[in-house]
Design an enzyme around this catalytic site. Sequence first.
Site, PDB file in Angstrom:
ATOM      1  CG  LEU A 243      43.331  48.285  42.381  1.00 32.63           C
ATOM      2  CD1 LEU A 243      42.474  48.999  42.048  1.00 32.63           C
ATOM      3  CD2 LEU A 243      44.488  48.892  43.241  1.00 32.63           C
ATOM      4  CG  HIS A 244      39.033  43.262  40.076  1.00 32.50           C
ATOM      5  ND1 HIS A 244      38.474  42.157  40.589  1.00 32.50           N
ATOM      6  CD2 HIS A 244      37.808  43.972  40.256  1.00 32.50           C
ATOM      7  CE1 HIS A 244      37.605  42.128  41.540  1.00 32.50           C
ATOM      8  NE2 HIS A 244      37.024  43.433  41.005  1.00 32.50           N
ATOM      9  CG  ASP A 245      41.429  44.721  35.366  1.00 35.77           C
ATOM     10  OD1 ASP A 245      40.792  45.476  34.651  1.00 35.77           O
ATOM     11  OD2 ASP A 245      41.441  43.429  35.343  1.00 35.77           O
TER      12      ASP A 245
END
Length: 314
Positions: A243-245
């Site tokens: 879940l990058h951002d």
Amino acid sequence: MSDTRKIIIDTDPGQDDAVAILLALGSPEHLDVLGITVVAGNVPLALTERNARIVCELAGKTDVPVYAGCDRPLRQKLVTAEHVHGKTGLDGPQLPDPQMQLSDGHAVDFIIETLRKEDTGTVTLCPLGPLTNIATAFEKAPDIVDRVQQIVLMGGAYFEVGNITPAAEFNIYVDPEAADIVFKSGADIVVLPLDVTHKALTTAPRVQAFRDMGTDVGRMTAEWTDFFERFDKEKYGSAGAPLHDPCVIAYLLQPDLFSGRHINVEIETKSDLTRGMTVADWWRVTDRAPNALFIGDVDADGFFALITERLSRL
Ligand code: RIB
Ligand code: CA
């Protein structure tokens, strides 16, 4: 809102961008989202600006201005990521067309005007996509660089190497010239690279916690995750998708969840083979001056607990 932190989110939604925006909008006692500026990246600009408005409406925060920005990188041809995010960029749940309007004016001008209007050192920029808008603003108005409180961005990789090429992470790869301008700007930069985002995986219990919220936001977040995690699970054989951002926003809210090193990071812009690589001097083997806090680790359980708690407020 005196003791809240003023931020501008620069974004290319993208399901993970959407969760990051929801996390910020679910934390009004900590973050004052002055505006959302949109850039071409995961999908073309016409879709990323539509998606940003959809997310604001889902959060019930249609008072947050959304500005359309650059529709292509500074020099490179636009590369998009429909193979990860679907053709709309927010594939997964059925979504209504947005009713809220785009704000008038270009995102770059909003960034410039806001940094000039607000007291110096009080506005943090949170890029979640290619750095085209930020670099264009810095080039158009060099006076604003020293007025930036901090840039906390998702991008790059060192130990994790690339996700769009063997050498480069997508956000930096799409516009390496823009990244080079930002990393050489002298601004106070915090980088959330793949090295840390790949430790924040959407495992089944964590996605179930989204569903268990029993709200539209929880359901949408779970359905976005179900869609975009198929790519990473297949590619990496992992137990979920990174879940990058949201790591950017979580860093602002609870920095103690993260750890990293203040090191030199340079951007490869000359080689076709390694275009967009973040050459991070993690082991300090050069005498190049440190220019970024490069985050390498996260308390993943704490990260997902924060997201679930804040999104359940929306
Ligand atoms: O490489 C991951 C990054 O590229 C994330 O910001 C994702 O939304 C895409 O923009
Ligand atoms: Ca993004």
